[in-house]
Design an enzyme around this catalytic site. Structure first.
Site, PDB file in Angstrom:
ATOM      1  N   ILE A 126       0.821  -1.225   0.000  1.00 42.37           N
ATOM      2  CA  ILE A 126       0.000   0.000   0.000  1.00 42.37           C
ATOM      3  C   ILE A 126       0.851   1.269   0.000  1.00 42.37           C
ATOM      4  CG2 ILE A 126      -1.957  -1.138   1.125  1.00 42.37           C
ATOM      5  CD1 ILE A 126      -1.203   0.460   3.694  1.00 42.37           C
ATOM      6  N   SER A 127       2.150   1.131  -0.211  1.00 43.33           N
ATOM      7  CA  SER A 127       3.041   2.298  -0.197  1.00 43.33           C
ATOM      8  C   SER A 127       2.941   3.088  -1.501  1.00 43.33           C
ATOM      9  CB  SER A 127       4.489   1.854   0.006  1.00 43.33           C
ATOM     10  OG  SER A 127       5.386   2.911  -0.308  1.00 43.33           O
ATOM     11  N   PRO A 128       2.620   4.381  -1.425  1.00 41.28           N
ATOM     12  CA  PRO A 128       2.569   5.169  -2.660  1.00 41.28           C
ATOM     13  C   PRO A 128       3.945   5.324  -3.299  1.00 41.28           C
ATOM     14  CG  PRO A 128       2.388   6.613  -0.746  1.00 41.28           C
ATOM     15  CD  PRO A 128       2.286   5.202  -0.239  1.00 41.28           C
TER      16      PRO A 128
END
Length: 199
Positions: free
Chosen positions: A11-13
């Site tokens: 979920i890391s941008p």
């Protein structure tokens, strides 16, 4: 042959903004990659970081500006406020672990597909149907989403412990040959230079 341990969160941008550049760099230099998805919120807690929602407003505002700028710079689609973020990282991480163990598909493509689902397509990657579609799209058996859950859970937890031991404190985080550490998608050029012997 150089080896890269890649610590990241699904979920890391910033891991999303890394795109496929790590795979391109590894192929260029004949390096291998081990993908190590982890719980980034637990990583923050273990290494002195703070979850985005708990950061000072000045840090939150800067993050919002920087993410949009980096996406534009890279020519990548990006939704700053996705419908399903944050979400449970474990199911998608287990799928990545199962796919890495099984082989037969494009692992980098799977990871990018999962993160694109979050940051572009407004899909919830905690949902089984979303994970299976990403697996299938990357050339893996979609049933991997339902298998190896115990192994996935063990590996997911071990990845966090290994990240902390290796000095990784954010995502994306790259450790080359167990010693050289690079933090952030904006350090991929440095990895390229390092592997070429120029840094």
């Amino acid at each position: 042959m150089a080896h890269i341990d890649y610590y990241f969160s699904t979920i890391s941008p910033y891991a999303y903004l890394a795109g496929g550049r790590l795979e391109e760099i590894a192929a260029k230099h004949g390096a291998t990659i081990t993908y190590k998805p982890l719980d980034i919120m637990a990583q923050f807690a273990r290494t002195g970081g703070t979850s985005p929602k708990d950061r000072h407003v000045s840090r939150q505002e800067y993050r919002a500006q920087e993410l949009v700028r980096q996406a534009k710079k890279l020519g990548m689609e990006f939704n700053l406020q996705p419908a399903h973020w944050p979400t449970n990282m474990a199911p998608s991480s287990y799928a990545v672990i199962a796919a890495q163990n099984a082989g037969g598909g494009e692992l980098g493509g799977l990871i990018q597909s999962l993160m694109r689902a979050v940051w572009v397509e407004n899909k919830d990657i905690a949902q089984d149907d979303v994970i299976k579609a990403c697996l299938e799209g990357a050339g893996f058996d979609p049933s991997l989403a339902d298998t190896g859950l115990f192994t996935g859970a063990e590996t997911y937890e071990r990845n966090l412990e290994e990240a902390v031991a290796a000095g990784a404190f954010g995502a994306p985080f790259y450790v080359v040959d167990g010693t050289e550490r690079f933090w952030g998608q904006d350090r991929l050029e440095d990895i390229d230079l390092h592997l070429a012997g120029n840094l």
